[in-house]
Design an enzyme around this catalytic site. Structure first.
Site, PDB file in Angstrom:
ATOM      1  N   GLU A  86       0.775  -1.092   0.046  1.00  0.00           N
ATOM      2  CA  GLU A  86      -0.117  -0.175   0.228  1.00  0.00           C
ATOM      3  C   GLU A  86       0.691   1.101   0.026  1.00  0.00           C
ATOM      4  OE1 GLU A  86      -3.647  -1.886   2.763  1.00  0.00           O
ATOM      5  OE2 GLU A  86      -2.368  -0.192   3.646  1.00  0.00           O
ATOM      6  N   CYS A 123       3.251  -5.094  15.964  1.00  0.00           N
ATOM      7  CA  CYS A 123       2.769  -4.089  16.947  1.00  0.00           C
ATOM      8  C   CYS A 123       1.273  -4.438  17.049  1.00  0.00           C
ATOM      9  CB  CYS A 123       2.962  -2.868  16.253  1.00  0.00           C
ATOM     10  SG  CYS A 123       4.401  -2.061  16.222  1.00  0.00           S
ATOM     11  N   CYS A 126      -1.571  -2.895  14.654  1.00  0.00           N
ATOM     12  CA  CYS A 126      -1.302  -2.664  13.372  1.00  0.00           C
ATOM     13  C   CYS A 126      -1.673  -4.043  12.524  1.00  0.00           C
ATOM     14  CB  CYS A 126       0.332  -2.591  13.121  1.00  0.00           C
ATOM     15  SG  CYS A 126       0.806  -2.468  11.498  1.00  0.00           S
ATOM     16  N   GLY A 169       5.535  -2.023   6.948  1.00  0.00           N
ATOM     17  CA  GLY A 169       7.055  -2.454   7.049  1.00  0.00           C
ATOM     18  C   GLY A 169       7.804  -1.638   7.950  1.00  0.00           C
ATOM     19  N   GLU A 170       8.869  -2.194   8.415  1.00  0.00           N
ATOM     20  CA  GLU A 170       9.602  -1.472   9.406  1.00  0.00           C
ATOM     21  C   GLU A 170      10.975  -0.799   8.261  1.00  0.00           C
ATOM     22  OE1 GLU A 170      12.077   0.555  11.272  1.00  0.00           O
ATOM     23  OE2 GLU A 170      10.379  -0.103  12.901  1.00  0.00           O
ATOM     24  N   LEU A 225       6.688   6.048  19.043  1.00  0.00           N
ATOM     25  CA  LEU A 225       6.795   5.882  20.554  1.00  0.00           C
ATOM     26  C   LEU A 225       5.454   5.038  21.015  1.00  0.00           C
ATOM     27  CD1 LEU A 225       8.736   6.235  23.022  1.00  0.00           C
ATOM     28  CD2 LEU A 225       7.485   8.595  23.307  1.00  0.00           C
ATOM     29  N   CYS A 343      -2.878   1.380   8.177  1.00  0.00           N
ATOM     30  CA  CYS A 343      -1.917   0.359   7.411  1.00  0.00           C
ATOM     31  C   CYS A 343      -2.480  -0.989   7.348  1.00  0.00           C
ATOM     32  CB  CYS A 343      -0.687   0.692   8.062  1.00  0.00           C
ATOM     33  SG  CYS A 343       0.596  -0.124   7.164  1.00  0.00           S
TER      34      CYS A 343
END
Length: 381
Positions: A86, A123, A126, A169-170, A225, A343
């Site tokens: 996305e 997470c 998410c 993604g990270e 955070l 997301c």
């Protein structure tokens, strides 16, 4: 065949002769919106044919998009291997004064890009994380998201674009390819998007924050955070067990940042969980000594989520406390509330028709399947 967008201009110069042809190719791709080598009429015919046999210029295909009543557009792209990611286009406004002091309004855009197919950070809030990590995106697949969105929306080359690595993604879990994409986007021969207009958002991989800083790319940094105690952050973000709040803050303090800029701290506000004035007080203490800006984000509910959207009053009290204690703080303008804004929502809806995002006002939103044979506009510049 290889993706030409994966190549920096220096790498391309090593593959074509004479080397100035690389600049011409870059201009066709990044400034004139070419999607086929046959469009590059100032290249010799045999070179065009040779390039077409070795490379492709279209690493992704849009299969669906949703347009919100606020102008934001979320895209679902299919990659060459059939996997989906996305991206989001966020139209903004900025005020500019002319020589007479008269203010005129000019559109600017932020493009939110994915860096991975899926994510392994896990997470709790998410949707993308629920499917785990499938693979990293290449630099060209990251760059391709921006190229496609600019081309589709006829955004002029000169128009200001901000890029945020905040999609699926990270980014720091794919640092090699993300850093290469940052450099490619910044090239004057290409899109010329300064690193100072590119923001890398991370869930807090302390060692990777340090590596990114050592690269000295000049990019901006954003930290997800979302909590002010290790107990809650570990519940929301399992990565906190490896890099707790103190470790993240230490990494941030060592990160090189433009003196005119601040480190962004993203704080996802969840109803009755992290939205109290007491949380705001703890956040002020955590940020002591850091040139920071806090971005308060409304939690965007989705089906199956255990969390709720906070009340406006709670957001305002939180913001007021931070501002009263010297911390720059904004409340992110919620965009895409009438579409699959969170997301992973659009991908999930596409793959599971029974899934429904918990959104309001869907009658104002526009959802379309993209045809697979779209014709692309090539600039005459």
């Amino acid at each position: 065949m290889k993706n030409l967008l994966d190549l920096s201009i220096e790498e391309l110069k090593e593959l074509v002769s004479p080397s100035f042809r690389a600049t011409q190719i870059y201009e066709w791709v990044y400034k004139k919106n070419a999607t086929e080598f046959s469009q590059m009429l100032n290249l010799p015919k045999d070179m065009r044919q040779d390039l077409a046999e070795k490379f492709y210029l279209d690493p992704l295909k849009c299969v669906k998009f949703e347009q919100s009543s606020d102008g934001s557009i979320k895209y679902l792209f299919e990659l060459k291997d059939g996997l989906k990611i996305e991206s989001v286009l966020l139209p903004m406004k900025e005020e500019i004064s002319d020589e007479d002091g008269k203010i005129s309004r000019h559109a600017r855009y932020t493009i939110c890009v994915s860096s991975q197919v899926g994510c392994k950070m896990g997470c709790a809030f998410c949707l993308t994380a629920k499917g785990g990590l499938v693979r990293n995106l290449t630099a060209g697949e990251i760059v391709g998201q921006i190229l496609w969105i600019k081309r589709e929306n006829k955004i002029p080359y000169e128009r200001r674009i901000n890029v945020v690595y905040m999609g699926m993604g990270e980014p720091l879990d794919n640092l090699t390819n993300v850093s290469k994409a940052i450099k490619i986007l910044a090239l004057n021969e290409g899109l010329a998007i300064s690193p100072r207009r590119q923001t890398v958002s991370t869930s807090g991989l302390g060692s990777q924050i340090k590596k990114l800083g050592e690269m000295d790319l000049g990019v901006l940094l954003a930290i997800s955070l979302h909590a002010v105690t290790n107990e809650l952050r570990s519940r929301l973000m399992p990565i906190n067990k490896a890099y707790n709040i103190e470790a993240v803050m230490d990494a941030v303090r060592g990160f090189p940042i433009d003196m005119r800029k601040r480190v962004m701290f993203e704080y996802l506000v969840i109803k009755d969980l992290n939205d109290s004035v007491s949380d705001a007080k703890k956040l002020v203490k955590l940020l002591h000594g850091i040139k920071a800006k806090v971005n308060l984000i409304y939690f965007n509910p989705h089906e199956g989520s255990e969390f709720g959207r906070p009340e406006l009053a709670s957001m305002l009290k939180f913001q007021e406390y931070l501002r009263d204690h010297g911390v720059t703080c904004t409340i992110r303008q919620s965009k895409g509330l009438d579409i699959s804004a969170a997301c992973g929502q659009l991908k999930q809806r596409n793959e599971n028709p029974k899934f429904r995002a918990n959104v309001s006002g869907n009658s104002a939103a526009k959802t379309e399947e993209k045809p697979t044979n779209d014709k692309t506009n090539v600039s005459k510049k």
